[in-house]
Design a protein around this motif. Structure first.
Motif, mmCIF file in Angstrom:
data_model
loop_
_atom_site.group_PDB
_atom_site.id
_atom_site.type_symbol
_atom_site.label_atom_id
_atom_site.label_comp_id
_atom_site.label_asym_id
_atom_site.label_seq_id
_atom_site.Cartn_x
_atom_site.Cartn_y
_atom_site.Cartn_z
ATOM 1 N N ARG A 39 0.851 -1.197 -0.162
ATOM 2 C CA ARG A 39 0.007 -0.090 -0.101
ATOM 3 C C ARG A 39 0.903 1.238 0.099
ATOM 4 O O ARG A 39 1.812 1.345 0.387
ATOM 5 C CB ARG A 39 -1.010 -0.002 1.281
ATOM 6 N N ARG A 40 0.316 2.117 -0.647
ATOM 7 C CA ARG A 40 1.078 3.693 -0.392
ATOM 8 C C ARG A 40 0.601 4.263 0.765
ATOM 9 O O ARG A 40 -0.385 4.199 1.424
ATOM 10 C CB ARG A 40 0.477 4.522 -1.546
ATOM 11 N N VAL A 41 1.739 5.013 1.481
ATOM 12 C CA VAL A 41 1.345 5.658 2.390
ATOM 13 C C VAL A 41 1.950 7.374 2.354
ATOM 14 O O VAL A 41 3.156 7.348 1.745
ATOM 15 C CB VAL A 41 2.351 5.337 3.709
ATOM 16 N N LEU A 42 1.188 8.213 2.721
ATOM 17 C CA LEU A 42 1.401 9.621 2.606
ATOM 18 C C LEU A 42 2.236 9.976 3.971
ATOM 19 O O LEU A 42 1.577 9.879 5.090
ATOM 20 C CB LEU A 42 0.336 10.473 2.394
ATOM 21 N N VAL A 43 3.491 10.363 3.830
ATOM 22 C CA VAL A 43 4.110 10.767 5.135
ATOM 23 C C VAL A 43 4.405 12.371 5.105
ATOM 24 O O VAL A 43 4.945 12.712 4.013
ATOM 25 C CB VAL A 43 5.660 9.933 5.263
ATOM 26 N N PRO A 91 -11.580 8.094 2.427
ATOM 27 C CA PRO A 91 -11.644 7.863 3.706
ATOM 28 C C PRO A 91 -10.360 7.023 4.115
ATOM 29 O O PRO A 91 -10.299 6.835 5.540
ATOM 30 C CB PRO A 91 -12.835 7.372 4.050
ATOM 31 N N ALA A 92 -10.089 5.959 3.462
ATOM 32 C CA ALA A 92 -9.071 5.049 3.925
ATOM 33 C C ALA A 92 -7.871 5.293 3.674
ATOM 34 O O ALA A 92 -6.750 4.303 3.455
ATOM 35 C CB ALA A 92 -9.798 3.620 3.040
ATOM 36 N N ALA A 93 -7.360 6.424 3.420
ATOM 37 C CA ALA A 93 -6.271 7.018 3.130
ATOM 38 C C ALA A 93 -5.237 6.662 4.242
ATOM 39 O O ALA A 93 -5.458 6.679 5.437
ATOM 40 C CB ALA A 93 -6.255 8.610 2.863
ATOM 41 N N ASN A 94 -4.129 6.276 3.888
ATOM 42 C CA ASN A 94 -2.745 5.866 4.749
ATOM 43 C C ASN A 94 -1.982 6.959 4.851
ATOM 44 O O ASN A 94 -1.510 7.204 3.984
ATOM 45 C CB ASN A 94 -2.077 4.715 4.308
ATOM 46 N N ALA A 95 -2.161 7.641 6.052
ATOM 47 C CA ALA A 95 -1.111 8.851 6.322
ATOM 48 C C ALA A 95 -0.328 8.719 7.548
ATOM 49 O O ALA A 95 -0.962 8.256 8.405
ATOM 50 C CB ALA A 95 -2.136 9.862 6.444
ATOM 51 N N VAL A 96 0.822 9.217 7.615
ATOM 52 C CA VAL A 96 1.398 9.524 8.831
ATOM 53 C C VAL A 96 1.931 10.734 8.931
ATOM 54 O O VAL A 96 2.460 11.470 7.927
ATOM 55 C CB VAL A 96 2.768 8.696 8.661
#
Length: 198
Positions: A39-43, A91-96
């Motif tokens: 999965r992609r993760v926005l950091v 809504p299911a975005a992966n963010a850090v």
């Protein structure tokens, strides 16, 4: 390596300068990280305004005047709005959201950052005696944070460890202890031509 591709790309710069006092704070950077079949993760990496110039907590002026907090609250609001916009699209975005936020986990700054964005602060998952990355005037405090989006909090088994190698020692490599985060990202499901999952 020659011909190697960068695994991430810069997608946005959240401008923190201007609008609040004379802030010289660096900008926040948002970058998407991806790994083959993962999965992609926005950091979003941050360094919020320093507490330098604020009155001391136990100084002669009571209550102490904390002008830098106004700037950090504005910075937190901008990052929170950015994450809210991301989650409005997915809504299911992966963010850090991580970095030296220069404020405590129970502060207005962190509350503003979490409000509306749904971010979960992993510092809160640690035992109370481990919740510090900095020692000032004998007070152990957490100024560095790692927050994750609700999707990552629910599905990626996030963990945080603060490695106490600087704050309470002399000499120091840094005045802050490093915080190490871990996420268990499962591979993206791939359905091939015969309709089974690879």
């Amino acid at each position: 390596k020659k011909g190697a591709r960068m695994p991430a790309r810069l997608i946005s710069v959240i401008n923190m300068k201007g609008g609040v006092g004379k802030s010289t704070t660096t900008v926040s950077l948002a970058e998407t990280l991806a790994h083959h079949q993962r999965r992609r993760v926005l950091v979003i990496v941050n360094h919020f305004n320093s507490k330098g110039g604020d009155d001391p907590l136990f100084g002669r002026f009571q209550p102490p005047i904390r002008t830098s907090e106004v700037q950090r609250v504005a910075q937190a609001a901008k990052v929170s709005t950015f994450v809210q916009g991301l989650r409005a699209l997915d809504p299911a975005a992966n963010a850090v959201v991580l970095g030296d936020l220069n404020d405590f986990q129970f502060s207005d700054v962190l509350n503003v950052l979490k409000t509306g964005s749904g971010l979960v602060n992993l510092v809160d998952s640690l035992p109370e005696a481990e919740r510090y990355t900095y020692v000032f005037d004998g007070n152990a405090q957490s100024l560095d944070h790692l927050l994750v989006s609700p999707a990552l909090a629910a599905q990626a088994n996030p963990a945080l460890d603060i490695v106490h190698i600087n704050a309470e020692f002399n000499p120091q490599v840094s005045d802050h202890d490093p915080a190490v985060g871990a996420l268990a990202l499962v591979p993206a499901c791939l359905v091939d031509a015969d309709d089974d999952v690879d």
